[in-house]
Motif scaffolding. Structure first.
Motif, short mmCIF file in Angstrom:
data_model
loop_
_atom_site.label_atom_id
_atom_site.label_comp_id
_atom_site.label_asym_id
_atom_site.label_seq_id
_atom_site.Cartn_x
_atom_site.Cartn_y
_atom_site.Cartn_z
N ALA A 116 -2.67 59.08 50.63
CA ALA A 116 -3.04 57.72 50.96
C ALA A 116 -2.17 56.69 50.27
CB ALA A 116 -4.45 57.63 50.60
N VAL A 117 -1.27 56.59 50.51
CA VAL A 117 -0.39 55.59 50.44
C VAL A 117 -1.06 54.18 50.66
CG1 VAL A 117 1.89 54.88 50.66
CG2 VAL A 117 1.22 57.44 51.34
N ASP A 118 -0.18 53.87 49.35
CA ASP A 118 -0.53 51.97 49.05
C ASP A 118 0.47 51.04 48.79
OD1 ASP A 118 -1.66 49.25 49.78
OD2 ASP A 118 -2.80 49.38 48.43
N GLY A 119 1.22 50.58 49.40
CA GLY A 119 2.66 49.84 48.52
C GLY A 119 3.80 50.58 49.60
N ASP A 120 4.82 50.28 47.67
CA ASP A 120 6.41 50.38 48.75
C ASP A 120 6.78 52.16 48.25
OD1 ASP A 120 9.08 50.80 49.08
OD2 ASP A 120 9.55 49.38 46.81
N LEU A 121 6.75 53.17 49.37
CA LEU A 121 7.24 54.33 49.08
C LEU A 121 8.70 54.72 48.37
CD1 LEU A 121 5.86 56.33 52.18
CD2 LEU A 121 5.33 56.33 50.04
N GLY A 122 9.21 52.90 48.31
CA GLY A 122 10.33 53.41 47.44
C GLY A 122 10.38 53.17 45.77
N ALA A 123 9.37 53.27 45.11
CA ALA A 123 8.21 53.52 44.21
C ALA A 123 8.49 54.43 43.75
CB ALA A 123 7.25 53.33 43.78
N LEU A 124 8.59 56.04 44.34
CA LEU A 124 8.88 57.46 44.41
C LEU A 124 10.47 57.58 44.09
CD1 LEU A 124 6.78 58.92 47.12
CD2 LEU A 124 6.16 58.98 44.92
N ASP A 125 11.65 56.93 45.11
CA ASP A 125 12.82 57.21 44.46
C ASP A 125 13.18 57.17 43.19
OD1 ASP A 125 13.42 57.40 47.07
OD2 ASP A 125 13.67 56.14 48.08
N ALA A 159 -7.02 54.81 37.14
CA ALA A 159 -5.24 53.97 38.79
C ALA A 159 -5.42 52.29 38.46
CB ALA A 159 -5.74 54.18 39.64
N ALA A 160 -4.33 51.96 37.89
CA ALA A 160 -4.48 50.22 37.55
C ALA A 160 -4.57 49.75 39.34
CB ALA A 160 -3.15 49.94 37.25
N PRO A 161 -5.18 48.73 39.26
CA PRO A 161 -5.46 47.56 40.84
C PRO A 161 -3.68 47.21 40.87
CG PRO A 161 -6.45 46.85 39.07
CD PRO A 161 -6.51 47.93 37.87
N ALA A 162 -3.30 46.78 40.31
CA ALA A 162 -2.12 45.84 40.39
C ALA A 162 -0.60 46.76 39.79
CB ALA A 162 -1.62 45.49 39.39
N THR A 163 -0.85 47.61 41.43
CA THR A 163 0.90 48.19 40.69
C THR A 163 1.64 48.67 42.23
OG1 THR A 163 -0.08 49.85 42.61
CG2 THR A 163 -0.73 49.77 39.95
N THR A 164 2.78 48.96 42.28
CA THR A 164 4.23 48.91 42.75
C THR A 164 3.31 49.68 43.74
OG1 THR A 164 5.71 48.31 41.22
CG2 THR A 164 6.17 49.06 43.57
N LEU A 165 3.14 51.03 43.53
CA LEU A 165 2.47 51.49 44.74
C LEU A 165 1.17 52.80 44.88
CD1 LEU A 165 3.43 53.96 47.52
CD2 LEU A 165 4.85 55.44 45.67
N THR A 166 0.22 52.99 45.32
CA THR A 166 -0.93 53.70 45.05
C THR A 166 -1.17 54.33 46.12
OG1 THR A 166 -2.45 51.83 44.68
CG2 THR A 166 -3.62 53.65 45.13
N LEU A 167 -1.36 56.02 45.29
CA LEU A 167 -1.23 57.36 46.26
C LEU A 167 -2.97 58.03 45.19
CD1 LEU A 167 1.74 58.95 45.48
CD2 LEU A 167 1.95 57.86 47.87
N SER A 168 -3.21 58.64 46.45
CA SER A 168 -4.36 59.23 46.34
C SER A 168 -4.71 60.04 47.11
CB SER A 168 -5.77 58.07 46.37
OG SER A 168 -6.08 58.07 48.00
#
Length: 247
Positions: free
Chosen positions: A227-236, A198-207
């Motif tokens: 667990a969500v960190d970042g922009d959930l719009g990336a899922l779209d 899991a790269a540290p610099a991402t649009t969205l981090t999920l675990s």
């Protein structure tokens, strides 16, 4: 995973599909498959099971057409028809020569390993469909769910990563909390790029649990259990591109 592990899961999940269909009824709507009811899942999956078994049983060197495998079955006979095809597939795979050669469409240690893996995950995803008709969410052993993520990312989308092209670029990091597995997915103008970890610099981090990541990436679940960190719009961006259809 061993072929025997795939067969154990395939056997169990096929039985659970039939049980869930009997419980929900064939008219029940399948939320993840717009326009489909439970009967449509059984007709599709029962046909796929028969189609897959034929490649192994007959050692087909080229992909078979659909004729004879996908058929209309009346509601009164549908669950039994599904059970029959599922049972025949499990028996065919369990009794097959490990050294057999036949057509397959993704890399695997052997054709038999390919078909056991592919049909286990085909059935698992459609088990999720049928069980979702009454609001249930299935769960699998972490190792199987991780394998399903790998098959999707490096198997299906590895065959055509350009289909996942995205501008502006999106990066999603995924970590399974119940297994030693993590991935970083980058979608850019060149398509999908998958890296371990899991790269540290991402649009969205999920675990979260491997099962929840598996369902999420197959568009059979959302991020509610993660667990969500970042922009959930990336899922779209993922959901609009990450589709696997019968062809």
């Amino acid at each position: 995973m061993r072929i025997e592990d795939y067969l154990d899961t395939l056997r169990r999940d096929g039985e659970l599909v039939a049980e869930a269909a009997g419980r929900t009824g064939l008219d029940a709507v399948v939320p993840a498959c717009p326009g489909w009811q439970v009967r449509d899942v059984l007709l599709h999956l029962g046909g796929v099971h028969r189609w897959a078994a034929a490649h192994v049983a007959d050692r087909l060197e080229r992909p078979s057409g659909e004729e004879g495998f996908f058929t209309r079955v009346g509601d009164e006979a549908l669950i039994d028809w599904f059970r029959s095809g599922h049972s025949a597939l499990v028996s065919t795979l369990a009794g097959a020569d490990p050294e057999l050669t036949c057509w397959s469409f993704m890399p695997a240690p052997s054709p038999l390993a390919f078909w056991a893996r592919r049909q286990a995950h085909e059935t698992a995803v459609h088990r999720a469909d049928v069980e979702s008709a009454d609001g249930a969410t299935p769960a699998w052993a972490p190792a199987f769910a991780v394998d399903g993520v790998e098959e999707l990312l490096r198997g299906f989308f590895g065959r055509g990563p350009e289909r996942m092209a995205c501008e502006p670029p999106v990066t999603i990091a995924l970590t399974a909390t119940d297994a030693e597995a993590a991935w970083t997915l980058r979608m850019d103008a060149g398509g999908l790029h998958v890296a371990d970890g899991a790269a540290p610099a991402t649009t969205l981090t999920l675990s979260g649990a491997a099962t929840d990541l598996y369902l999420l990436l197959w568009n059979r679940g959302g991020p509610d259990q993660l667990a969500v960190d970042g922009d959930l719009g990336a899922l779209d961006a993922w959901r609009s591109r990450a589709t696997v259809s019968w062809s």
